[in-house]
Design a protein around this motif. Structure first.
Motif, PDB file in Angstrom:
ATOM      1  N   UNK A  64      -0.092 -10.505  -3.975  1.00 39.60           N
ATOM      2  CA  UNK A  64       0.280 -10.059  -2.619  1.00 39.60           C
ATOM      3  C   UNK A  64      -0.554  -8.851  -2.209  1.00 39.60           C
ATOM      4  N   UNK A  65      -0.763  -7.941  -3.149  1.00 38.86           N
ATOM      5  CA  UNK A  65      -1.560  -6.739  -2.857  1.00 38.86           C
ATOM      6  C   UNK A  65      -3.000  -7.137  -2.536  1.00 38.86           C
ATOM      7  N   UNK A  81       2.146  -0.981   8.467  1.00 38.00           N
ATOM      8  CA  UNK A  81       2.861  -2.128   9.041  1.00 38.00           C
ATOM      9  C   UNK A  81       2.239  -2.531  10.374  1.00 38.00           C
ATOM     10  N   UNK A  82       1.917  -1.548  11.194  1.00 38.45           N
ATOM     11  CA  UNK A  82       1.401  -1.814  12.539  1.00 38.45           C
ATOM     12  C   UNK A  82      -0.117  -2.019  12.577  1.00 38.45           C
ATOM     13  N   UNK A 142       0.792  -1.223   0.000  1.00 42.13           N
ATOM     14  CA  UNK A 142       0.000   0.000   0.000  1.00 42.13           C
ATOM     15  C   UNK A 142       0.831   1.282   0.000  1.00 42.13           C
ATOM     16  N   UNK A 143       2.024   1.226   0.531  1.00 44.09           N
ATOM     17  CA  UNK A 143       2.829   2.448   0.643  1.00 44.09           C
ATOM     18  C   UNK A 143       4.036   2.406  -0.284  1.00 44.09           C
ATOM     19  N   UNK A 144       4.578   1.237  -0.524  1.00 43.56           N
ATOM     20  CA  UNK A 144       5.719   1.094  -1.421  1.00 43.56           C
ATOM     21  C   UNK A 144       6.882   0.405  -0.725  1.00 43.56           C
ATOM     22  N   UNK A 146       6.441   7.608   2.339  1.00 44.77           N
ATOM     23  CA  UNK A 146       6.406   8.204   3.663  1.00 44.77           C
ATOM     24  C   UNK A 146       6.701   7.105   4.681  1.00 44.77           C
ATOM     25  N   UNK A 147       7.745   7.291   5.451  1.00 42.63           N
ATOM     26  CA  UNK A 147       8.084   6.292   6.462  1.00 42.63           C
ATOM     27  C   UNK A 147       6.963   6.174   7.490  1.00 42.63           C
ATOM     28  N   UNK A 148       6.381   7.303   7.871  1.00 41.41           N
ATOM     29  CA  UNK A 148       5.303   7.275   8.863  1.00 41.41           C
ATOM     30  C   UNK A 148       4.096   6.503   8.334  1.00 41.41           C
TER      31      UNK A 148
END
Length: 153
Positions: free
Chosen positions: A140-141, A64-65, A47-49, A56-58
């Motif tokens: 996977x997505x 992830x969480x 979803x983010x890359x 964006x790391x955040x």
């Protein structure tokens, strides 16, 4: 994730002597967490890359969480009804089995674990991770979306 697999392997078979039950318990737990972190990374990357993408790391960390152990297991129980390819079905089945084994290892007052069985579980986890990671990006997505988001009719 591979570090967790290696840790599990060392705990279960890192000595020529019979491993302690506590080490075998920790090995089962580490192997399960390798699966769980693989799923969390799959969701975040989908979803983010991936690390190479401008992301964006955040936001990546938030996705992830976002995964919950119980809901992930429940969704994995339903995955066979939705046409996912075999590697994803295999990952889901190993995830379900290993979460149950981790609960027994972590919370049962006196499980009697056998080294060869724990080593076989670790191998199953490593194989399942490899098969999920080598799956097509679109699969996977789709799996990540399936696990993270409730299905609406």
């Amino acid at each position: 994730m591979l570090e967790l697999i290696e840790t599990a392997r060392e705990l279960a078979g890192g000595t020529p002597h019979r491993p302690r039950q506590a080490d075998l318990r920790c090995a089962v737990s580490a192997a399960y967490y390798a699966l769980f972190h693989c799923m969390m990374r799959t969701c975040a990357d989908s979803f983010i890359g991936t690390a190479g993408a401008q992301r964006s790391h955040a936001a990546w960390q938030q996705v992830y969480r976002a995964l919950d152990h119980g809901s992930c297991k429940n969704r994995c129980k339903e995955v066979d009804r939705f046409g996912f390819p075999q590697p994803i079905l295999d990952f889901a089945n190993v995830f379900i089995e290993m979460q149950e084994k981790r609960h027994r290892a972590d919370y049962h007052p006196s499980p009697s674990l056998i080294r060869n069985e724990v080593m076989a579980d670790i191998e199953d986890c490593e194989r399942a991770i490899g098969r999920l990671e080598s799956s097509k990006r679109k699969d996977k997505r789709a799996f990540a979306a399936f696990v993270l988001f409730p299905r609406r009719a």
